[in-house]
Enzyme design. Structure first.
Site, PDB file in Angstrom:
ATOM      1  N   CYS A  18      -6.687  -5.223   2.834  1.00 13.03           N
ATOM      2  CA  CYS A  18      -6.031  -6.033   3.303  1.00 13.03           C
ATOM      3  C   CYS A  18      -6.353  -6.628   4.420  1.00 13.03           C
ATOM      4  O   CYS A  18      -7.622  -6.441   4.940  1.00 13.03           O
ATOM      5  CB  CYS A  18      -4.559  -5.732   3.617  1.00 13.03           C
ATOM      6  SG  CYS A  18      -4.457  -4.275   4.717  1.00 13.03           S
ATOM      7  N   ARG A  30       0.869  -1.338  -0.093  1.00 15.42           N
ATOM      8  CA  ARG A  30      -0.035  -0.034  -0.020  1.00 15.42           C
ATOM      9  C   ARG A  30       0.847   1.287  -0.068  1.00 15.42           C
ATOM     10  O   ARG A  30       0.597   2.289  -0.591  1.00 15.42           O
ATOM     11  CB  ARG A  30      -0.849   0.123   1.241  1.00 15.42           C
ATOM     12  CG  ARG A  30      -2.110  -1.136   1.331  1.00 15.42           C
ATOM     13  CD  ARG A  30      -2.970  -0.724   2.343  1.00 15.42           C
ATOM     14  NE  ARG A  30      -3.448   0.454   2.439  1.00 15.42           N
ATOM     15  CZ  ARG A  30      -4.624   0.639   1.879  1.00 15.42           C
ATOM     16  NH1 ARG A  30      -5.099  -0.465   0.785  1.00 15.42           N
ATOM     17  NH2 ARG A  30      -5.144   1.921   1.645  1.00 15.42           N
ATOM     18  N   ASP A  88      -0.812  -0.173  15.740  1.00 10.20           N
ATOM     19  CA  ASP A  88       0.319  -1.194  15.313  1.00 10.20           C
ATOM     20  C   ASP A  88       0.849  -2.014  16.529  1.00 10.20           C
ATOM     21  O   ASP A  88       1.122  -3.031  16.457  1.00 10.20           O
ATOM     22  CB  ASP A  88       1.415  -0.375  14.779  1.00 10.20           C
ATOM     23  CG  ASP A  88       1.040   0.046  13.407  1.00 10.20           C
ATOM     24  OD1 ASP A  88      -0.011  -0.254  12.605  1.00 10.20           O
ATOM     25  OD2 ASP A  88       1.836   0.852  12.582  1.00 10.20           O
TER      26      ASP A  88
END
Ligand code: EPU
Length: 413
Positions: free
Chosen positions: A115, A91, A301
């Site tokens: 994704c 990406r 994350d």
């Protein structure tokens, strides 16, 4: 690639943090805007960087990557439709759109797909390009952008806050005489891109969520830029140490991890800030309440990786994922391993339990892969992680870094 993780009874040693994945990808794209060669230092050797280098070569750049140094010479850069497989798989290559609009006023590229972690549309990017006078047409998975109106000074507001759309708009507007872009979202990686753009001659100013730019003539010069340390890699190794042993994590930027680090300190974990870095020791902490939000808040994350640490504690924790709609896979792995997790949409309550580590797990994205490494280290037994390639996309030199602290990773296919 499938690997076998063999974590000894003691994890101990020092880990040096590498350059940030989410900074180097836009930085490499932005290097095409430099008038002169660019030398990046502290570049992570990860597969997302090698794929980006391949694309830069395909459009005429010379790229030399040795150790953690990477030189880009864009002298022979030529316009080409960006119809390369790498642009579908990765990406981050969509930052070439902003760069191409500045350089060539047009761009043709494969539409980045969704994704595992979510649908990940790019409507905020496209609306910004349209507000800059471009027309965006998607046909058979190819995005074609052409100039509709020639504008000189731009004053736009992003329709929603987005890390990627902020960086892409900053890059796309550099051919204009001036711009003001409001409602932006700069995380440390985006700030590093601005720092680099300033070095190569684009004066960009940030005040809160407003980013401004006014064109000046650019000189030819040789530019050096050191990539900021990866805050997610930093936190990943800190959590490994807290879970399993004693690790000194060096080369970190404390400001970039302030919120998650304080959360751990407040929960009572054994963390010491030393001159050389951060030292963590195996310890237990109180239950935590975590909500992912844009920087400087808790990073999405790290969500799944914190989930594993929480599963090893006595007290219950609650984690809410607010950024991506499908980033909760790790809790299914924990449930399958005996942990009492109650998942309600994007919220999970982790009540701990007796963990029974399975023989194998399968990674479905980069951070999920790192969370599985943590699971594999809980007990002293050999564990297989399938699809380890995801991890290699974002963690530099991971085989050696883990070996250096007593975790052995063997490629078994
Ligand atoms: N979104 C839209 N439309 C857009 C853009 C984003 O709806 O046009 C949505 C996304 O689907 C997501 C949310 O807005 O639900 C936030 O997306 P954002 O654009 O802020 O993030 P990103 O640029 O897609 C980058 C990193 C991610 C990191 C996030 C947040 C890169 C290549 N990716 O994603 O990194 O999680 O910012 O910090 O820089 C990773 O490293 O594992 C990773 C996924």
């Amino acid at each position: 690639m499938n690997v076998q993780i063999n974590c000894g009874s003691q994890v101990k040693g020092t880990v040096s943090i590498s350059g940030a994945k989410n900074a180097i990808i836009p930085l490499l794209c932005a290097s095409l805007l430099a008038k002169g060669k660019v030398l990046f230092k502290n570049v992570p050797k990860i597969t997302d960087v090698t794929a980006t280098c391949e694309v830069l070569r395909k459009i005429g750049c010379k790229v030399f990557f040795k150790g953690h140094y990477l030189l880009v010479d864009n002298t022979y850069l030529k316009y080409k439709p960006l119809l390369f497989d790498e642009c579908i798989k990765m990406r981050g290559l969509y930052y070439l759109i902003g760069v191409f609009l500045t350089l060539f006023s047009k761009c043709e590229i494969y539409m980045p797909g969704g994704c595992k972690i979510g649908k990940r549309p790019i409507d905020i990017h496209l609306k910004a390009f349209e507000d800059m006078g471009y027309e965006c047409v998607v046909k058979e998975k190819i995005l074609k952008i052409t100039r509709r109106t020639v504008l000189s000074d731009i004053n736009i507001s992003l329709k929603d806050r987005s890390v990627g759309a902020t960086i892409n708009s900053i890059l796309a507007g550099l051919s204009f005489n001036s711009y003001k872009i409001d409602n932006t979202l700069l995380e440390p990686e985006g700030a590093d891109v601005i720092c680099f753009l300033k070095k190569i001659g684009y004066p960009i100013y940030v005040s809160n969520s407003l980013i401004q730019y006014k064109k000046i003539p650019i000189e030819f010069k040789f530019i050096k830029h050191k990539v900021i340390p990866d805050r997610i890699e930093t936190l990943s190794y800190l959590l490994l140490g807290l879970l399993k042993g004693e690790i000194l994590v060096k080369g970190v930027n404390l400001n970039h991890i302030d919120q998650p680090l304080n959360l751990l300190i407040e929960a009572g974990y054994d963390i010491k800030i030393e001159e050389k870095g951060i030292r963590v020791k195996k310890s237990t902490g109180k239950g935590m309440v975590i909500e992912t939000k844009p920087y400087p808040d808790f990073p999405t994350d790290m969500q799944s990786i914190f989930g594993v640490l929480c599963a090893c504690q006595k007290e219950s924790s609650i984690i809410v994922e607010n950024i991506f709609e499908n980033r909760m896979q790790i809790y299914q792995d924990l449930i399958n391993s005996g942990v009492n997790c109650i998942v309600e949409g994007n919220k999970v309550t982790i009540n701990g339990g007796s963990i029974d580590i399975k023989r194998s797990y399968s990674a479905c994205d980069l951070r999920h892969g790192m969370a599985l490494i943590l699971i594999s280290c809980i007990e002293n037994k050999k564990v297989i992680i399938e699809n380890f390639d995801y991890v290699l996309r974002g963690y530099d030199d991971i085989f050696n870094k883990l070996k250096g602290i007593g975790i052995f990773v063997k490629n078994i296919r």
